[in-house]
Design a protein around this motif. Structure first.
Motif, PDB file in Angstrom:
ATOM      1  N   ALA A 192     -45.457 -65.446  63.590  1.00  0.00           N
ATOM      2  CA  ALA A 192     -44.624 -66.000  62.521  1.00  0.00           C
ATOM      3  C   ALA A 192     -43.171 -65.536  62.616  1.00  0.00           C
ATOM      4  CB  ALA A 192     -45.203 -65.625  61.161  1.00  0.00           C
ATOM      5  N   ASP A 193     -42.920 -64.433  63.326  1.00  0.00           N
ATOM      6  CA  ASP A 193     -41.565 -63.895  63.452  1.00  0.00           C
ATOM      7  C   ASP A 193     -40.846 -64.397  64.703  1.00  0.00           C
ATOM      8  OD1 ASP A 193     -41.992 -62.351  61.141  1.00  0.00           O
ATOM      9  OD2 ASP A 193     -42.898 -60.740  62.314  1.00  0.00           O
ATOM     10  N   MET A 194     -41.477 -65.277  65.441  1.00  0.00           N
ATOM     11  CA  MET A 194     -40.932 -65.743  66.713  1.00  0.00           C
ATOM     12  C   MET A 194     -39.898 -66.844  66.504  1.00  0.00           C
ATOM     13  SD  MET A 194     -43.238 -66.862  70.005  1.00  0.00           S
ATOM     14  CE  MET A 194     -43.679 -68.515  69.437  1.00  0.00           C
ATOM     15  N   THR A 195     -38.909 -66.881  67.380  1.00  0.00           N
ATOM     16  CA  THR A 195     -37.918 -67.956  67.414  1.00  0.00           C
ATOM     17  C   THR A 195     -38.003 -68.638  68.769  1.00  0.00           C
ATOM     18  OG1 THR A 195     -36.404 -66.773  65.933  1.00  0.00           O
ATOM     19  CG2 THR A 195     -35.459 -68.526  67.272  1.00  0.00           C
ATOM     20  N   VAL A 196     -37.970 -69.973  68.766  1.00  0.00           N
ATOM     21  CA  VAL A 196     -38.036 -70.701  70.022  1.00  0.00           C
ATOM     22  C   VAL A 196     -36.696 -71.353  70.334  1.00  0.00           C
ATOM     23  CG1 VAL A 196     -40.513 -71.115  69.894  1.00  0.00           C
ATOM     24  CG2 VAL A 196     -38.953 -72.767  68.848  1.00  0.00           C
ATOM     25  N   VAL A 197     -36.413 -71.472  71.620  1.00  0.00           N
ATOM     26  CA  VAL A 197     -35.211 -72.140  72.111  1.00  0.00           C
ATOM     27  C   VAL A 197     -35.643 -73.161  73.153  1.00  0.00           C
ATOM     28  CG1 VAL A 197     -32.967 -71.862  73.230  1.00  0.00           C
ATOM     29  CG2 VAL A 197     -33.852 -70.039  71.749  1.00  0.00           C
ATOM     30  N   PRO A 198     -35.372 -74.443  72.944  1.00  0.00           N
ATOM     31  CA  PRO A 198     -35.824 -75.461  73.891  1.00  0.00           C
ATOM     32  C   PRO A 198     -35.426 -75.150  75.331  1.00  0.00           C
ATOM     33  CG  PRO A 198     -34.977 -76.517  71.922  1.00  0.00           C
ATOM     34  CD  PRO A 198     -34.678 -75.050  71.783  1.00  0.00           C
ATOM     35  N   ASP A 199     -36.400 -75.270  76.219  1.00  0.00           N
ATOM     36  CA  ASP A 199     -36.233 -75.074  77.665  1.00  0.00           C
ATOM     37  C   ASP A 199     -35.951 -73.632  78.067  1.00  0.00           C
ATOM     38  OD1 ASP A 199     -36.634 -77.779  78.281  1.00  0.00           O
ATOM     39  OD2 ASP A 199     -34.548 -78.235  77.853  1.00  0.00           O
ATOM     40  N   GLN A 200     -35.933 -72.703  77.117  1.00  0.00           N
ATOM     41  CA  GLN A 200     -35.666 -71.303  77.458  1.00  0.00           C
ATOM     42  C   GLN A 200     -36.833 -70.383  77.134  1.00  0.00           C
ATOM     43  OE1 GLN A 200     -31.744 -69.667  76.587  1.00  0.00           O
ATOM     44  NE2 GLN A 200     -30.962 -71.724  76.170  1.00  0.00           N
ATOM     45  N   GLY A 201     -37.609 -70.705  76.116  1.00  0.00           N
ATOM     46  CA  GLY A 201     -38.740 -69.869  75.767  1.00  0.00           C
ATOM     47  C   GLY A 201     -38.703 -69.419  74.328  1.00  0.00           C
TER      48      GLY A 201
END
Length: 229
Positions: free
Chosen positions: A169-178
């Motif tokens: 729940a604390d994760m942040t995603v960045v498209p094409d980077q992870g």
């Protein structure tokens, strides 16, 4: 990193559309098949009525393509639908893999960090591992170095303690980077469609900045209580 097409609709609408279209597959065994189909039809009709056809198709793309690559069981698919949305967008669309794959990786990382189990933690890494020290110096750390003295330099006690608390729940995603945690202190990336993400970066500089930011927030929260005495 290969990934599905990113849906052109809000994360909430995408998640709702996916849930509606997957209801027949994910429904509990307590209901009869007829009840499942009727419930799915009602949910689908209510949601689809407010969405254009293109949006419905786009909402399916990310998770359905990943599931096809994984052949995942129904319980994991249900988890993927419920937990797909995090900071930054949909896990499936941004990273090319599913929430359940990230959860499995995080469970293993937390356990390895808690036990200070180097061998177990090494299995969750992608090597060479990018290491950024507290001064911002970058270097690739090879497996041989991690097995020897380099492990303790990269995975300090503070970093291991932080890794024990990593939560999906604390994760942040960045498209094409992870995906990252703690302002980029830890990055995970899946190297194939629907695959298990591996730890690719440890950034001690970002970790220090995250700790400083957290300390400032805690100080601000304590100050009103102290002023009221």
């Amino acid at each position: 990193m290969t990934r599905p097409v990113t849906p052109a609709l809000s994360a909430r609408s995408a998640r709702l559309a996916i849930m509606a279209l997957a209801l027949t597959t994910l429904a509990g065994c307590q209901e009869s098949q007829a009840e499942v189909e009727a419930s799915a039809a009602r949910e689908r009709d209510a949601i689809v009525a407010g969405l254009p056809d293109a949006s419905v198709r786009a909402a399916q793309d990310c998770l359905l393509v990943i599931w096809d690559a994984q052949d995942a069981p129904a319980d994991r698919r249900e988890f993927d639908v419920v937990h797909d949305e995090v900071e930054g967008g949909a896990i499936s669309c941004a990273t090319g893999t599913s929430a359940s794959e990230f959860e499995q990786a995080l469970v293993a990382i937390r356990a390895a960090a808690a036990a200070n189990d180097k061998a177990a933690l090494m299995r969750e890494l992608s090597v060479p591992l990018l290491y950024i020290d507290s001064d911002g110096n970058r270097r690739d750390v090879l497996a041989d170095e991690l097995v020897e003295a380099g492990f303790d330099a990269v995975f300090s006690p503070d970093v291991l303690a932080m890794m024990q608390d990593l939560q999906l729940a604390d994760m942040t995603v960045v498209p094409d980077q992870g995906a990252f945690f703690r302002l980029g202190a830890i990055w995970l990336v899946a190297d194939r469609q629907g695959g298990r993400p591996r730890l690719v970066t440890v950034n001690s500089q970002a970790f220090r900045e995250a700790e400083e930011a957290a300390s400032k927030v805690a100080t601000r929260e304590r100050r009103p209580a102290l002023d009221g005495r």
